[in-house]
Design a protein around this motif. Structure first.
Motif, PDB file in Angstrom:
ATOM      1  N   ILE A 293     -82.576 -92.927  26.777  1.00  0.00           N
ATOM      2  CA  ILE A 293     -81.725 -93.131  27.946  1.00  0.00           C
ATOM      3  C   ILE A 293     -82.351 -94.155  28.881  1.00  0.00           C
ATOM      4  O   ILE A 293     -81.658 -95.006  29.429  1.00  0.00           O
ATOM      5  CB  ILE A 293     -81.466 -91.786  28.642  1.00  0.00           C
ATOM      6  CG1 ILE A 293     -80.558 -90.968  27.732  1.00  0.00           C
ATOM      7  CG2 ILE A 293     -80.825 -91.991  29.991  1.00  0.00           C
ATOM      8  CD1 ILE A 293     -80.094 -89.694  28.313  1.00  0.00           C
ATOM      9  N   LEU A 296     -81.849 -97.763  27.980  1.00  0.00           N
ATOM     10  CA  LEU A 296     -80.530 -98.375  28.123  1.00  0.00           C
ATOM     11  C   LEU A 296     -80.508 -99.449  29.197  1.00  0.00           C
ATOM     12  O   LEU A 296     -79.757-100.405  29.123  1.00  0.00           O
ATOM     13  CB  LEU A 296     -79.496 -97.295  28.465  1.00  0.00           C
ATOM     14  CG  LEU A 296     -79.222 -96.262  27.368  1.00  0.00           C
ATOM     15  CD1 LEU A 296     -78.293 -95.200  27.886  1.00  0.00           C
ATOM     16  CD2 LEU A 296     -78.615 -96.919  26.157  1.00  0.00           C
TER      17      LEU A 296
ATOM     18  N   VAL B 621     -58.427 -90.571  29.205  1.00  0.00           N
ATOM     19  CA  VAL B 621     -59.035 -90.594  27.873  1.00  0.00           C
ATOM     20  C   VAL B 621     -60.171 -91.603  27.817  1.00  0.00           C
ATOM     21  O   VAL B 621     -61.315 -91.282  27.494  1.00  0.00           O
ATOM     22  CB  VAL B 621     -57.978 -90.920  26.803  1.00  0.00           C
ATOM     23  CG1 VAL B 621     -58.626 -90.917  25.432  1.00  0.00           C
ATOM     24  CG2 VAL B 621     -56.858 -89.914  26.843  1.00  0.00           C
ATOM     25  N   ASP B 622     -59.829 -92.820  28.183  1.00  0.00           N
ATOM     26  CA  ASP B 622     -60.887 -93.818  28.164  1.00  0.00           C
ATOM     27  C   ASP B 622     -61.894 -93.532  29.270  1.00  0.00           C
ATOM     28  O   ASP B 622     -63.062 -93.847  29.147  1.00  0.00           O
ATOM     29  CB  ASP B 622     -60.272 -95.209  28.348  1.00  0.00           C
ATOM     30  CG  ASP B 622     -60.916 -96.222  27.440  1.00  0.00           C
ATOM     31  OD1 ASP B 622     -61.611 -95.805  26.498  1.00  0.00           O
ATOM     32  OD2 ASP B 622     -60.752 -97.409  27.691  1.00  0.00           O
ATOM     33  N   VAL B 625     -64.448 -91.342  27.957  1.00  0.00           N
ATOM     34  CA  VAL B 625     -65.351 -92.088  27.077  1.00  0.00           C
ATOM     35  C   VAL B 625     -66.317 -92.935  27.901  1.00  0.00           C
ATOM     36  O   VAL B 625     -67.534 -92.834  27.771  1.00  0.00           O
ATOM     37  CB  VAL B 625     -64.536 -92.980  26.131  1.00  0.00           C
ATOM     38  CG1 VAL B 625     -65.471 -93.864  25.345  1.00  0.00           C
ATOM     39  CG2 VAL B 625     -63.692 -92.136  25.220  1.00  0.00           C
ATOM     40  N   ASN B 626     -65.731 -93.733  28.775  1.00  0.00           N
ATOM     41  CA  ASN B 626     -66.593 -94.576  29.588  1.00  0.00           C
ATOM     42  C   ASN B 626     -67.399 -93.753  30.570  1.00  0.00           C
ATOM     43  O   ASN B 626     -68.501 -94.112  30.948  1.00  0.00           O
ATOM     44  CB  ASN B 626     -65.761 -95.603  30.340  1.00  0.00           C
ATOM     45  CG  ASN B 626     -65.178 -96.629  29.394  1.00  0.00           C
ATOM     46  OD1 ASN B 626     -65.754 -96.904  28.355  1.00  0.00           O
ATOM     47  ND2 ASN B 626     -64.041 -97.171  29.746  1.00  0.00           N
ATOM     48  N   VAL B 632     -74.514 -91.390  31.201  1.00  0.00           N
ATOM     49  CA  VAL B 632     -75.764 -91.684  30.492  1.00  0.00           C
ATOM     50  C   VAL B 632     -76.484 -92.839  31.174  1.00  0.00           C
ATOM     51  O   VAL B 632     -77.686 -92.792  31.412  1.00  0.00           O
ATOM     52  CB  VAL B 632     -75.480 -92.001  29.016  1.00  0.00           C
ATOM     53  CG1 VAL B 632     -76.739 -92.479  28.334  1.00  0.00           C
ATOM     54  CG2 VAL B 632     -74.953 -90.776  28.312  1.00  0.00           C
TER      55      VAL B 632
ATOM     56  N   LYS E 165     -68.111-100.784  22.005  1.00  0.00           N
ATOM     57  CA  LYS E 165     -67.384 -99.527  22.030  1.00  0.00           C
ATOM     58  C   LYS E 165     -67.030 -99.105  20.610  1.00  0.00           C
ATOM     59  O   LYS E 165     -67.235 -97.953  20.215  1.00  0.00           O
ATOM     60  CB  LYS E 165     -66.119 -99.706  22.849  1.00  0.00           C
ATOM     61  CG  LYS E 165     -65.409 -98.432  23.224  1.00  0.00           C
ATOM     62  CD  LYS E 165     -64.280 -98.792  24.166  1.00  0.00           C
ATOM     63  CE  LYS E 165     -63.467 -97.588  24.574  1.00  0.00           C
ATOM     64  NZ  LYS E 165     -62.351 -97.962  25.443  1.00  0.00           N
ATOM     65  N   PRO E 230     -57.403 -87.486  20.866  1.00  0.00           N
ATOM     66  CA  PRO E 230     -57.665 -88.413  21.951  1.00  0.00           C
ATOM     67  C   PRO E 230     -58.885 -89.294  21.703  1.00  0.00           C
ATOM     68  O   PRO E 230     -59.558 -89.674  22.635  1.00  0.00           O
ATOM     69  CB  PRO E 230     -57.922 -87.467  23.108  1.00  0.00           C
ATOM     70  CG  PRO E 230     -58.607 -86.297  22.466  1.00  0.00           C
ATOM     71  CD  PRO E 230     -58.143 -86.230  21.035  1.00  0.00           C
ATOM     72  N   THR E 233     -59.208 -94.479  21.865  1.00  0.00           N
ATOM     73  CA  THR E 233     -59.206 -95.599  22.815  1.00  0.00           C
ATOM     74  C   THR E 233     -60.047 -96.792  22.392  1.00  0.00           C
ATOM     75  O   THR E 233     -59.912 -97.861  22.956  1.00  0.00           O
ATOM     76  CB  THR E 233     -59.674 -95.148  24.207  1.00  0.00           C
ATOM     77  OG1 THR E 233     -60.861 -94.396  24.040  1.00  0.00           O
ATOM     78  CG2 THR E 233     -58.616 -94.331  24.883  1.00  0.00           C
TER      79      THR E 233
END
Lengths: 485, 668, 167, 100, 539
Positions: A293, A296, B621-622, B625-626, B632, E165, E230, E233
């Motif tokens: 981490i 990063l 949704v994204d 994810v993001n 992090v 991504k 889901p 993306t």
């Protein structure tokens, strides 16, 4: 009283160490007699010497000889690790010359010191007495303190040396205290004797002194392998040390730390496995996570690789947590491939950076992909190997490490490991993003690749790829190596 | 001949391929049009051959199946590319190829000089092929190819003038609404297939096999579900409530298209489909009721809208919707023969009407074009008094109008009256019969009204067109008028093959040929229906006669009102509008159905789509994810700052580690 | 008597050790450290290890501390006026305290291995500590002994590299 | 050897003091001295154990630790001198060029 | 040739070696050589097709020792059956098209691009032919690398974000799968399985809890790749940014990896868990269908729209596969091929206009039909194929999926999914209308050239396939049918066991030894038990 008569001992187990020490001393002498600025040949000699030592070490494969009243042993385990050290040293020597010339600190003492470090590491790997291991560790450490601060006109190098020294000495305190307690609890410092003493205890894990001794020793080695929370020196020292030394430090001493740790935990204290694997579980998770981490957000590529090296220690610890054949063989394999890929990556960094360690940022890799495609491809291979993408050695290594954990039922550990691995991909990809997907901000000349560096790169690329495609033979060696301990 | 049934769809396909691939190179309109027309005409000839052969066979042998090649075979499911020839499909192929040929011929004249002439003929051929597949398919899936294929061609042809936004919109609307129907069709198919398969291990979608097994079907229940789904499909294709709004918009296409697709053939597919599966539909009284009610409602609903439209083609479009409603009414009351009969007669007179209107528009357009006027060539308010300029068009148009209005002696009378009679007399829907009949009759009245309104506004009175343009008005060329004449003739006499028994008896027992012809097809359905038909006293012949008379009177009333309002007293419409402005606006704007649909379906869908995209997909949704990545990265920042660079901090961390580890093990 | 002596030496050792970490002037720290070393040497004597005591005085108090003091002098380090990071001291002390607690608890909770070796106090006194040590060193622990030579060589080379003016 | 625990406790105390010193002092040399203190505490433990166990392994270990301490002192002080040359300071507060 | 599979798979690698010797400036040569290599690969793969025996067995098997160390034995074990056959052919078929599409689209770094393409081909083919789980995993991961570079180097504005991504998303899933893979291996080891060979694992009886965890891990990895709502993306981003050939391959082949993974691995390996999760996965699939359609409807970027349509289409595939009957799985497989062809074609189409106008915003277009009639025709055909018009390929697959799913327990899901048919028409026709219909009012569009010969040549094979597969899907279905029947039997038999047994029954109790036999090895021996399972099968 009768005279002290030095006993007849079998020197075979330490022949490589003797050979290397003698070579180092010869080099020291040669250095004195060679004019400054013409030290390159020392590098060649050391490389040849290392290669010769490798042959010597290799010849000992399959043997099992205890010597010096149980202070050292020649076994496959030691041999395998010695090979790793020699490999790391060999590659380091190859990439050092050009860098040291550029940084104007090509003192001839460099090569003997590297060789002494290797001697120390070898003693750690083959030592079966806490004393031997400790002294090997110190030989290695003291050399490394010097190597880290080798570029003495460079403030960063000074600082790296000093930090490494102070923290290293501090950790030595804990290590020694652990050894003392272990000694007190078992009455011996011989690894095999400890094993038999502990084996006879009815409830070894209830013996707090032994337990504490083990834990303190583990913290000492955890420092050497840069496991969290004993890892904090790593980024700073790696960043500050001369790049070839960073490469060396990340590959050699880490492997040596693992060698000693494996030897102590698996040979001397297998009965305490529940206890130490519990601790190592936590350490592994912490190490992987913190390493990955934090990496990063690093721009300085050496620093980034330093954090990555912390993370890799974490992965290797996963194998140790398992403590079974698969996991430990995985550690051996991983350490070997890590030496290839990490030193390779540092070699590229050397080529990209400029005098005074400028251009050490990820951004400075911009445009490398199409200006110097071969270098970029090599770097890509190293990075993918570090990231654990098939078909590279890094993948097979990780596969075996995590397999060991899964086999032992540590599935969550493996899951955390792979998730970390996925996170780590980000910063490896970042380098590739700059190499291939961004245009260079300014035009500048790239360093020429000299023959030794090219050789080092070829070896590293081969070492990162071939074991990934046909890993069997190395894995076979690793399996045999861990079978005997 | 039966064996060559595959030739029927093949010819148009060839025409399509030739014109589609090489039409642009051929350039010669006569050749292109000739090929297109010839191909469909050849199909017509083959169809005639088949018909003749079938006539020669005893009724029970009039079923023939031809498997071309296996299509989809997977697991239990089996669908071949195969054709079914029986009296019903024979009627349909005759209508399709016959009317189709005429309209092709007509198009040569009508589309003269259009950019993309070849394209038009290619599409038209493709349409014919799809339609023929639809009617010939021996299983639901081949039917479905045709079903969707005609939808596609309809899409292509409505969007023929693709540079007009309205045309594109209309095309899309047509296709999408058809798709809604297709959704129903598919679900119906699935239900039937699954029910047969899982309960009786008969995994089939083949009409003949289903027919053979149809005795296994229960009354109501799953059949209701399946048939309702099928009916949804039919409403989509045949523009019934609630899926009718696409048809008026479909008038954006060239007029021959409106005639062929949106009057004569494609829109009747729903009716045909119900006829084809009559033995299934009849097993669900509920569905039959729904069909009847929807049919009647559509008939009256569309008729009311038709009264207020000014665009000549739109009037005809709503008329079509209304007439289709009649057909469904027929199907819903179990009068399958009557429905199919009306389908046929409707094909004649409505095609004729559309082609006639096309002729008018063509002429108007030509005239307006000459004087560079931008007036709407389709707006009836710009027309008037055209009968002198275009006599043939006028006469054929008038004949068809009379036919559609249900004046005795013309085809429409026979079919429509049969439907109204059956609506009244059917033994299934109990008390609803009167209502169905009443609504039907009222719709018939409206039909007569708006059709004659159209005739009066267009052909009678003084010419409202620009005086300069008037001189340019002229009758259309032969290639246009011949189809008109043929169709006009058929519209007039086509009804005689299906004389009601009542009238037939009067003339010495002339049988209802049409009914006899279709009897084998619907016999089974009638048999099933006997299960739940209530056997009340049959209305007497006298009653039947009086009802027939009543319907004629109703039609005449409609005509009378139209005559009063648009010939005699021309202020009346204006006054009427002024008296009931809200009503008029509502009717003129088609009861705001489109707006309603926009409000209920289209806009919410778009808004929901927008929300899902920008609101949910991107943010949630994204975002997750993001977000994970950012968390992090955030930790990365925190961990970084722990790495302070100070030795004592590092040492502290180490010591802390030691203390914690030792502490845990010692005190645990 | 011995216990009292042990207590006194312990007190001195601990106090001087505390002085090492509290004296502001490094020189004072160094002198305190030497004091501690002497105390340790005293312990060694008490533990029948006079040779160890001698080495302790020579190597630690003599060699290493001289080196350190010499360096302090060489670098002429100014005495820091104040300790700025008081929280650091606090945290450090807490950690140290816990280390102590841990260690003592573990010592209390545990016990060392039973005596296994041959040497008793009398025996050592009879033969002589130095000799016994020497014997061990050159037989059993020959290898570690040799390694120290390398270690020292490394240290020499390293110091030269790092600190010599011109190389 | 009756007083083993006494020695062990004293050595533990010395070790803890050394640790505190490392954590709290800023002068690198003093820190190093504290480390030496820790090592000495360990030495005491070793010797005490060695005496208790009745063999010399521990004492010999101590001899090596002393050697190591000497070697470390040499290298460490050299490092400090080199650092001092560049930075004019030996305070660990100034040893923070590299961080984050 | 017995090793024709290997040959097919590694021919592109040979091509890469060839390319290395061509100077980077001779772009034409590079392109032609790559095209030639992919064509040869395609031709070689046709020999697989011609030599394929229509039965349920794996064929063209090559089985060589590879790694053997510690507890692991990995073998170079490859082979194909009806399921993978077509995906292999699809891959080799799409590649030349993809290569041809880059002739003008990629002007910079041609050599590297071609190398990426070829490496990608090897990766994809390898994944389809692997019968060794470990080997499969290797190829599965290897695919990522060239794709990553393709998106990242030759992509659009936001390429780096999209590439990273794509990479990390997929990596997360596949790494979890790796753990599951290892776990599975050790489970197998206990049961006497000697290597990673897939076929052996089919006979492995796992208890329910284990199956669930393993299935989840596999399903997660595959779901990301599919991508299922889901987890989708990454796809719009990757598609939007990727160069045309990249999008084509991504859509046509890479996404199939996910669904293929389910068919080949997740379902037959863990049939009970698959049954247990079928409703959940079907729900996600159906949500994906509707959701993606709705989102696609309001997209402003054509490519993004097509990307979302992919999500919807693959939702259908998932639904079909989880119907667990022959129709559904066949439909799913066909839909994979169809989607490969038609969505590949759509991306090519988007590529064509992008190359001409350097924009993909729908609002920048309108009325192109007038200027580009050939393009309009092709676009229309592809659009209708994508909508699933009967007669085109899209229909056959979709129909089989729906009918299969309707037959199974997923009836209500099917009803909802079927409404996706409407939505797909809405968004595809809407975009078609907005791009092709209407006034040609944007002056920049008025001089657009119609498709040139090369572009038509690219599209023709696809158009041919669209109709061929739509009108005569028999050759496709026939060849995959035995394999799918076997799969369906395999899944069904075990699931009955799962129903008979309480879920908690631990592995190894005698209860687990009930008649099921070895579903992976042979069809169930007892016809009576088969009948009990599904009485309709004995038709």
């Amino acid at each position: 009283m009768d005279m002290i008569s030095i006993p007849v001992v079998n020197m075979t187990p330490i022949l490589p160490e003797i050979f290397l020490s003698v070579l180092a001393m010869v080099l020291l002498l040669l250095n004195v007699f060679s004019p400054s600025g013409k030290k390159s040949y020392l590098a060649y000699i050391s490389f040849i010497g290392i290669a010769a030592t490798a042959v010597l070490v290799g010849a000992g494969w399959g043997g099992h000889i205890e010597s010096f009243s149980g202070a050292v042993i020649l076994d496959n385990f030691a041999t395998f690790f010695k090979m790793i050290f020699l490999l790391a040293a060999g590659l380091t020597v190859l990439i050092s010359d050009q860098y040291m010339e550029r940084e104007e600190c090509n003192h001839g003492e460099l090569y003997p010191l590297i060789l002494f470090t290797v001697v120390g590491m070898m003693l750690m790997a083959s030592g079966t007495d806490l004393m031997t291991i400790f002294l090997g560790l110190e030989v290695m450490s003291v050399s490394l303190y010097v190597l880290a601060g080798f570029n003495r006109n460079n403030k960063k190098s000074n600082e790296a040396g000093l930090k490494y020294f102070l923290l290293g000495a501090f950790s030595t305190g804990f290590l020694l205290y652990g050894m003392a307690l272990t000694y007190g609890a078992t009455g011996t410092t011989r690894v095999y004797k400890i094993a038999s003493v502990v084996g006879q205890m009815t409830l070894p894990s209830a013996n707090i002194m032994l337990l504490a001794g083990m834990l303190l020793m583990m913290t000492g080695f955890a420092f050497k392998i840069a496991a969290a929370p004993f890892h904090m020196w790593t980024p700073d020292v790696y960043e500050g040390a001369p790049t070839p030394m960073t490469a060396f430090m990340s590959a050699g001493p880490k492997a040596a730390g693992f060698a000693a740790l494996l030897r102590i935990l698996l040979v001397a204290l297998p009965t305490l496995q529940i206890e130490w694997s519990q601790l190592l579980w936590v350490l592994a998770v912490l190490t992987m996570t913190v390493g990955n981490i934090t990496a990063l957000r690093q721009d300085n590529i050496k620093r980034m690789l330093a954090y990555s090296s912390i993370a890799h220690a974490g992965y290797a610890l996963v194998g140790l947590v398992a403590g079974n054949g698969t996991g430990t063989a995985g550690i051996l394999f991983y350490m070997l491939s890590y030496a290839f890929m990490n030193i390779g990556a540092f070699a590229i960094i050397i080529l990209v950076s400029k005098k005074g360690e400028t251009n050490g940022n990820v951004m400075d890799f911009a445009g490398l992909g199409f200006k110097r495609p071969l270098l970029a491809v090599a770097m890509t291979i190293f990075l993918f190997s570090l990231a654990g993408m098939p078909p590279t050695a890094g993948f097979i290594g990780k596969f075996y490490l995590f397999s060991g954990a899964v086999q032992k039922g540590y599935i969550w550990l493996a899951v955390i490991g792979v998730l970390n691995s996925a996170a780590s991909v980000y910063y490896y990809l970042r380098v590739m993003v700059y190499m291939y997907m961004k245009e260079p901000t300014e035009e500048f000349e790239w360093t020429q690749v000299t023959a030794p560096v090219a050789l080092a790169l070829i070896i590293s690329v081969a070492g990162s790829m071939i074991p990934g495609i046909v890993p069997s033979f190395i894995l076979e060696f690793a399996q045999q190596a861990v079978k005997l301990i | 001949m039966f064996d060559n049934v595959w030739l029927i769809p093949l010819f148009p396909l060839i025409g399509f391929l030739i014109n589609g691939f090489f039409g642009k190179k051929i350039k010669n309109e006569a050749v292109i049009g000739g090929i297109g027309t010839l191909m469909i005409f050849m199909s017509f000839i083959v169809s005639c051959g088949i018909l003749l052969q079938m006539i020669g066979l005893p009724p029970e042998q009039r079923v023939f199946e031809k498997v071309l090649f296996p299509w989809i075979h997977s697991g239990n499911f089996k669908a071949d590319m195969a054709f079914l020839v029986d009296p019903l499909s024979a009627v349909m192929i005759m209508v399709v190829t016959g009317v189709g040929s005429l309209i092709h011929l007509y198009s040569i004249g009508y589309m003269h000089g259009e950019e993309g002439f070849y394209r038009f003929f290619a599409y038209l051929n493709l349409f014919c092929m799809s339609m023929l597949l639809l009617v010939l398919g021996n299983n639901m899936l081949v039917m479905f190819i045709g079903w969707e294929g005609v939808g596609l061609c309809s899409y292509l042809l409505i969007g023929y003038y693709f540079h007009k936004k309205s045309a594109g919109d209309a095309a899309k609307k047509a296709f999408v609404m058809n798709r809604v129907g297709d959704f129903g069709f598919l679900i119906g198919l699935f239900t039937l297939y699954w029910w047969f398969g899982s309960n009786h291990n008969i995994w089939t979608i083949n009409f003949t096999e289903i027919k053979a097994a149809s005795h296994l079907l229960p009354y109501g229940g799953v059949v209701t579900v399946a048939t309702l789904c099928f009916f949804v499909g039919a409403t989509g294709k045949s523009a019934q409530i609630p899926l009718f709004t696409w048809l008026p918009d479909a008038m954006e296409g060239p007029t021959p298209v409106s005639a062929l697709i949106h009057a004569a053939t494609m829109v009747t597919a729903g009716v045909y489909m119900i006829g084809r599966m009559s033995f299934v539909f009849i097993k669900s009284p509920e569905t039959m009721m729904v069909i009847a009610v929807v049919g009647a409602a559509t008939a009256i609903f569309a008729a009311t809208i038709g009264t207020a439209q000014n665009d000549i083609k739109r009037v005809l479009a709503y008329s079509t919707v209304s007439q289709l409603g009649f057909m469904f009414l027929a199907m819903g009351v179990g009068a399958f023969t009557a429905g199919i009969f009306h389908l046929m007669t409707h094909a004649f007179f409505k095609a004729c009407l559309f082609l006639g209107s096309g002729s008018v528009i063509h002429s108007m357009h030509h005239a307006l074009h000459k004087i560079h006027s931008h007036d709407d060539a389709q707006d009836m308010r710009n027309m008037g008094g055209l009968r002198s300029a275009m006599p043939i068009t006028f006469i054929t148009f008038l004949v068809s109008t009379i036919a559609i209005s249900g004046i005795p002696g013309f085809s429409g009378f026979f079919s429509k009256d049969e439907i109204l009679w059956q609506a009244f007399a059917n033994p299934y829907h109990g008390g609803l019969n009167i209502v169905l009949w009443g609504v039907g009759a009222l719709a018939a009245c409206f039909t007569a009204f708006y059709m004659f309104r159209l005739v009066f506004m267009t052909f009678f009175g003084e010419c409202r067109i620009n005086a300069k343009a008037k001189s340019y008005l002229h009758e259309s060329p032969l290639v246009i008028t011949i189809p008109l004449m043929v169709l006009g003739f058929l519209a007039a006499v086509g009804g005689y093959i299906g004389l009601p028994k009542l009238i037939g008896d009067m003339f010495g027992g002339i049988p209802n040929y049409f009914e006899h012809w279709l009897e084998p097809v619907f016999a089974l359905a009638n048999q099933y229906s006997a299960q739940y038909a209530h056997h009340g006293a049959h209305p007497s012949h006298a009653f039947e006669w009086s009802l027939m008379g009543l319907s004629v009177v109703i039609a005449l009333i409609g005509i009378g009102i139209a005559f009063t309002m648009y010939v005699q007293n021309k202020d009346l419409p204006g006054k009427f509008t002024a008296t009931f402005p809200a009503l008029h606006r509502a009717v003129y704007n088609k009861w705001y159905i489109d707006e309603l649909y926009d409000f209920i379906f289209v806009n919410p869908c778009k808004a929901f789509g927008q929300f899902l995209w920008k609101g949910f997909d991107v943010i949630v949704v994204d975002g997750v994810v993001n977000g994970v990545a950012n968390v992090v990265m955030g930790f990365s920042g925190i961990f970084r700052y722990i790495q302070s660079g100070y030795i004592y901090n590092y040492a502290f961390s180490m010591a802390l580690g030691v203390v914690a580890i030792l502490g845990y093990y010692i005190f645990k | 008597m011995e216990t009292l002596f042990f207590a006194i030496v312990s007190l001195v050792a601990i106090i001087s050790a505390i002085l090492v970490i509290t004296c502001k002037n490094p020189i004072n720290s160094a002198l305190s450290l030497i004091m501690t070393f002497f105390c340790l040497a005293t312990y060694y004597v008490m533990l029948d290890a006079p040779f160890m005591a001698a080495v302790q005085v020579m190597v630690y108090a003599g060699a290493i501390m001289v080196l350190i003091v010499f360096t302090i002098m060489l670098l002429n380090i100014r005495v820091n006026a104040t300790q700025k990071h008081s929280h650091r001291i606090l945290l450090g002390s807490i950690i140290g305290f816990f280390t102590l607690i841990n260690t003592i608890v573990l010592l209390v909770k545990s016990q060392a291995a039973k005596p296994v070796g041959p040497f008793t106090g009398d025996m050592i006194r009879n033969i002589g500590h130095s000799e016994l040590i020497g014997r061990e060193m050159f037989t059993t622990f020959l290898l570690p002994f040799e390694i120290t030579s390398i270690l020292l060589l490394v240290a020499i080379v390293g110091s030269v590299i790092l600190a010599k003016k011109n190389i | 050897m009756e007083n083993l625990n006494g020695y062990l406790v004293v050595s533990a105390i010395l070790f803890a003091i050394g640790t505190i010193g490392v954590l709290t002092r800023k002068n690198a040399i003093v820190i190093f001295m504290c480390i030496e203190l820790m090592l000495n505490a360990v030495n005491l433990t070793f010797v005490a154990f060695s005496r208790h166990l009745g063999h010399f392994d521990g004492q010999i270990f101590v001899l090596f630790i002393m050697t190591v301490a000497a070697a470390e002192a040499a290298v460490g002080l050299a490092l400090m001198i080199a650092f001092y040359k560049n930075k004019e300071s030996i305070s660990v507060d100034d040893v923070n060029m590299m961080k984050w | 040739m017995s090793n024709v599979l290997s040959l097919t798979t590694f021919l592109p690698i040979l091509g890469v070696l060839l390319l290395l010797f061509i100077p980077k400036d001779s772009k034409g040569v590079l392109r032609n050589v790559t095209l030639a290599v992919t064509l040869v690969t395609f031709l070689v793969s046709l020999t697989i097709l011609s030599g394929f025996q229509t039965n349920a067995e794996f064929q063209f098997i090559e089985n060589m020792p590879w790694i053997a160390a510690g507890p692991f034995v990995m073998r170079y074990n490859i082979g194909i059956d009806g399921i993978s056959l077509w995906l292999v052919i699809l891959t080799t078929f799409i590649m030349p098209i993809a290569v041809l599409s880059t002739y003008t689209a990629v002007e910079e770094k041609v050599k590297e691009y071609m190398i990426c393409l070829l490496l990608l081909e090897t990766g994809m083919l390898g994944a389809f032919i692997s019968l060794d789980l470990f080997l499969f995993y290797i190829f599965w991961e290897v695919m990522l690398i060239p794709m990553y570079f393709m998106i990242g180097i030759w992509g659009g504005k936001n390429k780096i974000y999209a590439a990273v991504k794509f990479f990390i998303y997929t990596m997360v899933g596949s790494l979890l799968m790796l753990v599951a893979l290892i776990f599975l291996y050790f489970k197998g080891l206990e049961a006497g399985i000697t290597d990673f060979g897939l076929l052996q694992f089919f006979s492995l009886k796992l208890d329910m809890a284990t199956q669930i965890w393993l299935f989840l891990a596999f399903a997660f990895a595959f779901a990301i790749k599919v991508p299922m709502f889901p987890l989708h993306t990454w796809l719009p981003d990757a598609h939007t940014e990727a160069p045309t050939a990249g999008s084509v391959i991504l859509a046509a082949v890479l996404l199939k990896m996910g669904t293929y993974g389910y068919v080949r691995f997740a379902i037959p390996l863990f049939p009970d868990a698959a049954h247990k999760f079928a409703p959940m996965i079907a729900t996600l699939a159906v949500i994906g269908i509707i959701y993606a359609a709705l989102v696609a409807m309001v997209q402003e970027d054509v490519k993004k729209l097509v990307a979302y349509s992919s999500v919807a289409h693959l939702g259908f595939v998932m639904l079909g596969v989880f119907a667990f009957n022959v129709e559904g799985i066949s439909g799913g497989m066909l839909q994979m091929l169809n989607h490969g062809v038609s969505t590949g074609a759509l991306f090519l189409i988007v590529g064509f206009i992008y190359e001409r106008r350097h924009t993909r915003l729908i609002t920048d277009f309108g009325g192109l039909s007038k200027q580009m009639p050939v393009f309009a025709t092709i676009f229309m055909i592809v659009t209708f194929s994508s909508i699933g018009l009967p007669g085109t390929n899209g229909f056959v697959g979709e129909f089989l999926i729906l009918i299969g799913a309707f037959e199974s327990q997923l009836r209500w899901w099917t009803v909802i999914a079927t409404s996706g048919v409407i939505l797909s028409a809405v968004y595809m026709l809407w975009v078609f209308q907005r791009v092709m219909f209407g006034e040609l009012d944007n002056p920049k569009n008025q001089k657009l050239a119609d498709l040139n010969v090369r572009e038509i040549a690219i599209m023709v094979p696809l158009i041919v396939m669209i109709f061929f597969m739509g009108l005569y899907p028999k050759p496709f279905i026939d060849r995959m049918d035995p394999a799918i029947r076997k799969l369906a039997a395999q899944v069904r038999v075990t699931s009955v066991n799962a129903q008979v047994l309480p879920v908690e029954t631990p592995a190894g109790t005698p209860a687990l030894e009930i008649p099921s036999g070895h579903p992976g090895m042979s069809t169930p021996s007892s016809p009576s038990s088969d009948k009990a399972v599904n009485p309709h099968e004995t038709k």
